[in-house]
Design a protein around this motif. Structure first.
Motif, mmCIF file in Angstrom:
data_model
loop_
_atom_site.group_PDB
_atom_site.id
_atom_site.type_symbol
_atom_site.label_atom_id
_atom_site.label_comp_id
_atom_site.label_asym_id
_atom_site.label_seq_id
_atom_site.Cartn_x
_atom_site.Cartn_y
_atom_site.Cartn_z
ATOM 1 N N GLY A 196 0.812 -1.202 0.000
ATOM 2 C CA GLY A 196 0.000 0.000 0.000
ATOM 3 C C GLY A 196 0.847 1.254 0.000
ATOM 4 N N ALA A 197 2.104 1.147 0.395
ATOM 5 C CA ALA A 197 2.991 2.304 0.392
ATOM 6 C C ALA A 197 3.387 2.683 -1.029
ATOM 7 N N THR A 198 3.231 1.777 -1.948
ATOM 8 C CA THR A 198 3.529 2.040 -3.348
ATOM 9 C C THR A 198 2.277 2.562 -4.025
ATOM 10 N N SER A 199 2.394 3.716 -4.652
ATOM 11 C CA SER A 199 1.228 4.305 -5.304
ATOM 12 C C SER A 199 0.904 3.572 -6.601
ATOM 13 N N TRP A 200 -0.345 3.694 -7.006
ATOM 14 C CA TRP A 200 -0.768 3.135 -8.294
ATOM 15 C C TRP A 200 -0.046 3.857 -9.421
ATOM 16 N N ARG A 201 0.238 5.141 -9.225
ATOM 17 C CA ARG A 201 0.945 5.911 -10.255
ATOM 18 C C ARG A 201 2.353 5.353 -10.471
ATOM 19 N N ALA A 247 2.039 2.104 -12.263
ATOM 20 C CA ALA A 247 1.681 2.320 -13.672
ATOM 21 C C ALA A 247 2.883 2.814 -14.467
ATOM 22 N N GLN A 248 3.683 3.700 -13.886
ATOM 23 C CA GLN A 248 4.876 4.197 -14.582
ATOM 24 C C GLN A 248 5.881 3.068 -14.807
ATOM 25 N N ALA A 249 6.081 2.237 -13.799
ATOM 26 C CA ALA A 249 6.997 1.101 -13.943
ATOM 27 C C ALA A 249 6.491 0.140 -15.015
ATOM 28 N N THR A 250 5.182 -0.095 -15.012
ATOM 29 C CA THR A 250 4.594 -1.002 -15.994
ATOM 30 C C THR A 250 4.687 -0.415 -17.395
ATOM 31 N N LEU A 251 4.460 0.874 -17.508
ATOM 32 C CA LEU A 251 4.570 1.528 -18.813
ATOM 33 C C LEU A 251 5.998 1.444 -19.342
ATOM 34 N N HIS A 252 6.975 1.617 -18.460
ATOM 35 C CA HIS A 252 8.385 1.486 -18.864
ATOM 36 C C HIS A 252 8.641 0.085 -19.399
ATOM 37 N N CYS A 253 8.162 -0.891 -18.654
ATOM 38 C CA CYS A 253 8.361 -2.280 -19.061
ATOM 39 C C CYS A 253 7.592 -2.580 -20.348
ATOM 40 N N LEU A 254 6.368 -2.062 -20.442
ATOM 41 C CA LEU A 254 5.546 -2.287 -21.627
ATOM 42 C C LEU A 254 6.194 -1.711 -22.876
ATOM 43 N N THR A 255 6.905 -0.616 -22.739
ATOM 44 C CA THR A 255 7.551 -0.002 -23.900
ATOM 45 C C THR A 255 8.523 -0.985 -24.557
ATOM 46 N N PRO A 285 -1.168 -4.125 -11.172
ATOM 47 C CA PRO A 285 -1.274 -4.566 -9.776
ATOM 48 C C PRO A 285 -0.128 -5.479 -9.338
ATOM 49 N N ILE A 286 0.357 -6.289 -10.260
ATOM 50 C CA ILE A 286 1.481 -7.178 -9.933
ATOM 51 C C ILE A 286 2.733 -6.348 -9.676
ATOM 52 N N ASN A 287 2.977 -5.351 -10.521
ATOM 53 C CA ASN A 287 4.141 -4.495 -10.313
ATOM 54 C C ASN A 287 4.013 -3.688 -9.028
ATOM 55 N N ARG A 288 2.805 -3.247 -8.707
ATOM 56 C CA ARG A 288 2.592 -2.512 -7.453
ATOM 57 C C ARG A 288 2.962 -3.403 -6.273
#
Length: 148
Positions: free
Chosen positions: A4-9, A12-20, A129-132
């Motif tokens: 919960g200390a990790t924000s969804w933002r 999402a940014q980490a996932t977007l980096h990986c998705l790229t 959610p997995i990355n979060r």
């Protein structure tokens, strides 16, 4: 850091980096496999391999820029991206297989490109959610944060 200390933002940014990186490899693999008339299995294998290569390469680029030697940068990329890329690849390739005719549609088909766009979007949404969860435990993309 507790859950919960990790924000969804952040997730999402980490996932977007990986998705790229994944998307570059996935799209390139699908284009090459489809253009060469490879079977669906061979095309997917190529797309997955290239997704990992490009996903790791984008992470390594950043950590190499931060001054890490190549061997250490590879270790960081493997720790940061392996689970995320694996989940994304399972999701997006499952979607491509599940959409009737998508793998055989050809590069000039809206079905091919629409299915691929939907597959990558689904992979993003389901991987956040997995990355979060990983980041909240100091795993996954959290490993890279020390080098940004």
């Amino acid at each position: 850091m507790g859950q919960g200390a990790t924000s969804w933002r952040t997730a999402a940014q980490a996932t977007l980096h990986c998705l790229t990186g994944c998307a570059i490899g996935e799209i390139l693999g699908m284009i090459i496999g489809t253009a060469l008339g490879l079977s669906a299995g061979a095309t997917i294998a190529l797309a997955v391999a290239l997704a990992f290569v490009f996903g790791y390469a984008l992470t390594m680029r950043g950590v190499l820029k931060a001054g890490l030697p190549v061997r250490q940068a590879l270790k960081v990329a493997l720790a940061a991206d392996t689970v995320s890329i694996l989940v994304m690849e399972i999701i997006d390739n499952s979607v491509m297989i599940a959409v009737p005719g998508a793998m055989d549609a050809g590069l000039a088909s809206w079905l091919f490109w629409g299915a691929l766009a939907f597959a990558l979007a689904a992979a993003f949404v389901l991987t956040v959610p997995i990355n979060r969860w990983l980041i909240s435990r100091g795993k996954g993309h959290a490993v890279v944060h020390a080098y940004h």
